[in-house]
Design a protein around this motif. Structure first.
Motif, PDB file in Angstrom:
ATOM      1  N   GLN A   1      34.467  95.039  86.035  1.00  0.00           N
ATOM      2  CA  GLN A   1      35.588  94.560  85.233  1.00  0.00           C
ATOM      3  C   GLN A   1      35.448  95.060  83.790  1.00  0.00           C
ATOM      4  N   PRO A   2      36.559  95.059  83.037  1.00  0.00           N
ATOM      5  CA  PRO A   2      36.483  95.510  81.641  1.00  0.00           C
ATOM      6  C   PRO A   2      35.537  94.644  80.811  1.00  0.00           C
ATOM      7  N   LEU A   3      35.025  95.217  79.769  1.00  0.00           N
ATOM      8  CA  LEU A   3      34.064  94.529  78.904  1.00  0.00           C
ATOM      9  C   LEU A   3      34.628  93.219  78.355  1.00  0.00           C
ATOM     10  N   ILE A   4      35.918  93.203  78.008  1.00  0.00           N
ATOM     11  CA  ILE A   4      36.482  91.999  77.391  1.00  0.00           C
ATOM     12  C   ILE A   4      36.537  90.814  78.347  1.00  0.00           C
ATOM     13  N   HIS A   5      36.431  91.062  79.648  1.00  0.00           N
ATOM     14  CA  HIS A   5      36.477  89.975  80.625  1.00  0.00           C
ATOM     15  C   HIS A   5      35.088  89.524  81.069  1.00  0.00           C
ATOM     16  N   GLN A   6      34.054  90.176  80.543  1.00  0.00           N
ATOM     17  CA  GLN A   6      32.692  89.836  80.963  1.00  0.00           C
ATOM     18  C   GLN A   6      32.157  88.659  80.153  1.00  0.00           C
ATOM     19  N   ASN A   7      31.362  87.847  80.823  1.00  0.00           N
ATOM     20  CA  ASN A   7      30.759  86.674  80.192  1.00  0.00           C
ATOM     21  C   ASN A   7      29.586  87.106  79.313  1.00  0.00           C
ATOM     22  N   ILE A   8      29.658  86.758  78.046  1.00  0.00           N
ATOM     23  CA  ILE A   8      28.584  87.161  77.127  1.00  0.00           C
ATOM     24  C   ILE A   8      27.767  85.949  76.664  1.00  0.00           C
TER      25      ILE A   8
ATOM     26  N   ALA B   1      36.301  98.906  75.420  1.00  0.00           N
ATOM     27  CA  ALA B   1      36.376  97.438  75.412  1.00  0.00           C
ATOM     28  C   ALA B   1      37.306  96.924  76.505  1.00  0.00           C
ATOM     29  N   ASN B   2      38.388  97.645  76.766  1.00  0.00           N
ATOM     30  CA  ASN B   2      39.334  97.224  77.806  1.00  0.00           C
ATOM     31  C   ASN B   2      39.908  98.465  78.472  1.00  0.00           C
ATOM     32  N   HIS B   3      39.236  98.918  79.526  1.00  0.00           N
ATOM     33  CA  HIS B   3      39.676 100.184  80.136  1.00  0.00           C
ATOM     34  C   HIS B   3      40.922 100.015  80.999  1.00  0.00           C
ATOM     35  N   ASN B   4      41.427  98.789  81.117  1.00  0.00           N
ATOM     36  CA  ASN B   4      42.718  98.599  81.809  1.00  0.00           C
ATOM     37  C   ASN B   4      43.911  98.823  80.879  1.00  0.00           C
ATOM     38  N   LEU B   5      43.648  98.931  79.574  1.00  0.00           N
ATOM     39  CA  LEU B   5      44.710  99.107  78.591  1.00  0.00           C
ATOM     40  C   LEU B   5      45.079 100.593  78.471  1.00  0.00           C
ATOM     41  N   LYS B   6      46.382 100.885  78.459  1.00  0.00           N
ATOM     42  CA  LYS B   6      46.814 102.270  78.203  1.00  0.00           C
ATOM     43  C   LYS B   6      46.598 102.565  76.722  1.00  0.00           C
TER      44      LYS B   6
ATOM     45  N   VAL C   1      50.108  98.550  75.892  1.00  0.00           N
ATOM     46  CA  VAL C   1      49.759  99.858  75.345  1.00  0.00           C
ATOM     47  C   VAL C   1      49.250  99.691  73.913  1.00  0.00           C
ATOM     48  N   LEU C   2      48.196 100.446  73.603  1.00  0.00           N
ATOM     49  CA  LEU C   2      47.677 100.529  72.232  1.00  0.00           C
ATOM     50  C   LEU C   2      47.900 101.957  71.748  1.00  0.00           C
ATOM     51  N   ILE C   3      48.524 102.100  70.595  1.00  0.00           N
ATOM     52  CA  ILE C   3      48.682 103.424  69.991  1.00  0.00           C
ATOM     53  C   ILE C   3      47.856 103.461  68.709  1.00  0.00           C
ATOM     54  N   VAL C   4      46.925 104.401  68.652  1.00  0.00           N
ATOM     55  CA  VAL C   4      46.090 104.588  67.468  1.00  0.00           C
ATOM     56  C   VAL C   4      46.633 105.781  66.694  1.00  0.00           C
ATOM     57  N   TYR C   5      46.892 105.573  65.414  1.00  0.00           N
ATOM     58  CA  TYR C   5      47.543 106.588  64.587  1.00  0.00           C
ATOM     59  C   TYR C   5      46.561 107.189  63.586  1.00  0.00           C
ATOM     60  N   GLY C   6      46.758 108.479  63.319  1.00  0.00           N
ATOM     61  CA  GLY C   6      46.045 109.110  62.229  1.00  0.00           C
ATOM     62  C   GLY C   6      46.836 108.940  60.939  1.00  0.00           C
ATOM     63  N   ILE C   7      46.438 109.703  59.929  1.00  0.00           N
ATOM     64  CA  ILE C   7      47.141 109.658  58.648  1.00  0.00           C
ATOM     65  C   ILE C   7      48.053 110.877  58.518  1.00  0.00           C
ATOM     66  N   GLY C   8      49.287 110.629  58.145  1.00  0.00           N
ATOM     67  CA  GLY C   8      50.274 111.686  58.014  1.00  0.00           C
ATOM     68  C   GLY C   8      51.647 111.105  58.279  1.00  0.00           C
ATOM     69  N   CYS C   9      52.680 111.956  58.217  1.00  0.00           N
ATOM     70  CA  CYS C   9      54.029 111.463  58.507  1.00  0.00           C
ATOM     71  C   CYS C   9      54.091 110.871  59.910  1.00  0.00           C
TER      72      CYS C   9
ATOM     73  N   LEU D   1      40.703 109.202  67.061  1.00  0.00           N
ATOM     74  CA  LEU D   1      40.101 109.326  68.396  1.00  0.00           C
ATOM     75  C   LEU D   1      38.894 108.412  68.606  1.00  0.00           C
ATOM     76  N   PRO D   2      37.921 108.325  67.672  1.00  0.00           N
ATOM     77  CA  PRO D   2      36.815 107.403  67.919  1.00  0.00           C
ATOM     78  C   PRO D   2      37.252 105.949  67.990  1.00  0.00           C
ATOM     79  N   VAL D   3      38.275 105.580  67.225  1.00  0.00           N
ATOM     80  CA  VAL D   3      38.802 104.208  67.326  1.00  0.00           C
ATOM     81  C   VAL D   3      39.379 103.985  68.724  1.00  0.00           C
ATOM     82  N   ALA D   4      40.115 104.973  69.209  1.00  0.00           N
ATOM     83  CA  ALA D   4      40.698 104.865  70.548  1.00  0.00           C
ATOM     84  C   ALA D   4      39.615 104.780  71.620  1.00  0.00           C
ATOM     85  N   GLU D   5      38.531 105.543  71.448  1.00  0.00           N
ATOM     86  CA  GLU D   5      37.425 105.489  72.412  1.00  0.00           C
ATOM     87  C   GLU D   5      36.853 104.069  72.493  1.00  0.00           C
TER      88      GLU D   5
END
Length: 283
Positions: free
Chosen positions: A263-270, A80-85, A42-50, A71-75
């Motif tokens: 497959q997710p972007l992070i698993h693709q061969n670049i 990049a990895n749509h299998n990640l919560k 799981v990835l949790i993206v936080y804003g600014i505040g308490c 939100l844009p960071v989370a997007e």
């Protein structure tokens, strides 16, 4: 290995004693354990505040960035990895003030992100200024004669923008909030839960006692697939309903991208991607 509450343990929270953030912190950990989502999934993206201090108190992948830009960071992370919560922990000021346009456009795309709004109707971290959800007439150090504007209603904004999961919880009712969070985390697409919470230091109006007297649970027979009724209930001001207001099924943003179908972007061969010719155009 079974996921347990202790797996998410980090520092002991230093919020004000009685802060509504404690209820949200506890509910989120319990929801993740109930769903057996481990900290490394799981990835949790936080804003600014308490609410952003949660990044110090809950173990997971995390990112705390600019005010209103969670939100844009989370997007980006989800693409990049749509299998990640991916979860966004944000505040009423962070999400509905500085980040309001991001809120609307993330909803429009139905990005597969779960957004929990810590809604205490005030900017608590900066010592109690008016926030977008402060009620009309509310007096703060920035509005000594009372707020002139009508408050932003997160639920009606989300419904109007096309959100596929819209709910409201209360930090003082943790068992109910856990169940709402579980439903939101299981939803495919953008899910928002507006979580009412007291700020015991700077909001002397919307206290625990006030919320106990002014909230009620949506009845068990309520139909969360009726958008017109969801609007009607979300506009209630005398007794604030708690629960799942609206849910529908639509393709998510990443499901509409054929590049991510296999497959997710992070698993693709670049290796075959050559940037040098492209970059020459900018020299």
């Amino acid at each position: 290995m079974t996921v347990q509450l202790t797996d998410f343990k980090l520092q002991t929270p230093d919020w004000c004693p009685g802060c509504g953030d404690f209820g949200i912190w506890g509910a989120l950990k319990n929801a993740l354990v109930r769903l057996q989502i481990s900290p490394d999934n799981v990835l949790i993206v936080y804003g600014i505040g308490c609410h952003g201090h949660l990044s110090h108190f809950l173990k997971s992948y995390g990112f705390e960035g600019l005010h209103g830009r969670a939100l844009p960071v989370a997007e980006g992370a989800k693409l990049a990895n749509h299998n990640l919560k991916v979860i966004v922990s944000t505040g009423d000021g962070d999400c509905l003030g500085e980040g309001l346009s991001h809120f609307i456009h993330t909803i429009r795309g139905n990005h597969d992100i779960t957004c929990f709004i810590h809604d205490n109707q005030v900017y608590g971290l900066t010592t109690g200024q008016t926030s977008p959800t402060s009620p009309k007439g509310y007096k703060t150090k920035t509005t000594p004669e009372g707020v002139i504007e009508d408050p932003v209603n997160p639920l009606t904004v989300a419904l109007a923008a096309g959100a596929t999961f819209v709910a409201r919880g209360y930090a003082g009712n943790m068992p109910h909030l856990i169940e709402l969070m579980i439903k939101a985390l299981q939803h495919k697409g953008f899910a928002v839960v507006d979580i009412l919470q007291p700020c015991i230091t700077f909001n002397k109006v919307n206290t625990y006692e006030w919320f106990q007297q002014h909230t009620t649970l949506l009845e068990s027979t309520y139909n969360p697939h009726d958008k017109t009724e969801a609007f009607r209930r979300a506009l209630a001001t005398e007794s604030l309903p708690l629960g799942l207001f609206y849910q529908e099924t639509k393709p998510t943003f990443h499901e509409c991208l054929p590049q991510l179908a296999d497959q997710p972007l992070i698993h693709q061969n670049i290796d075959s991607i050559k940037l040098a010719p492209f970059l020459k155009d900018f020299r």
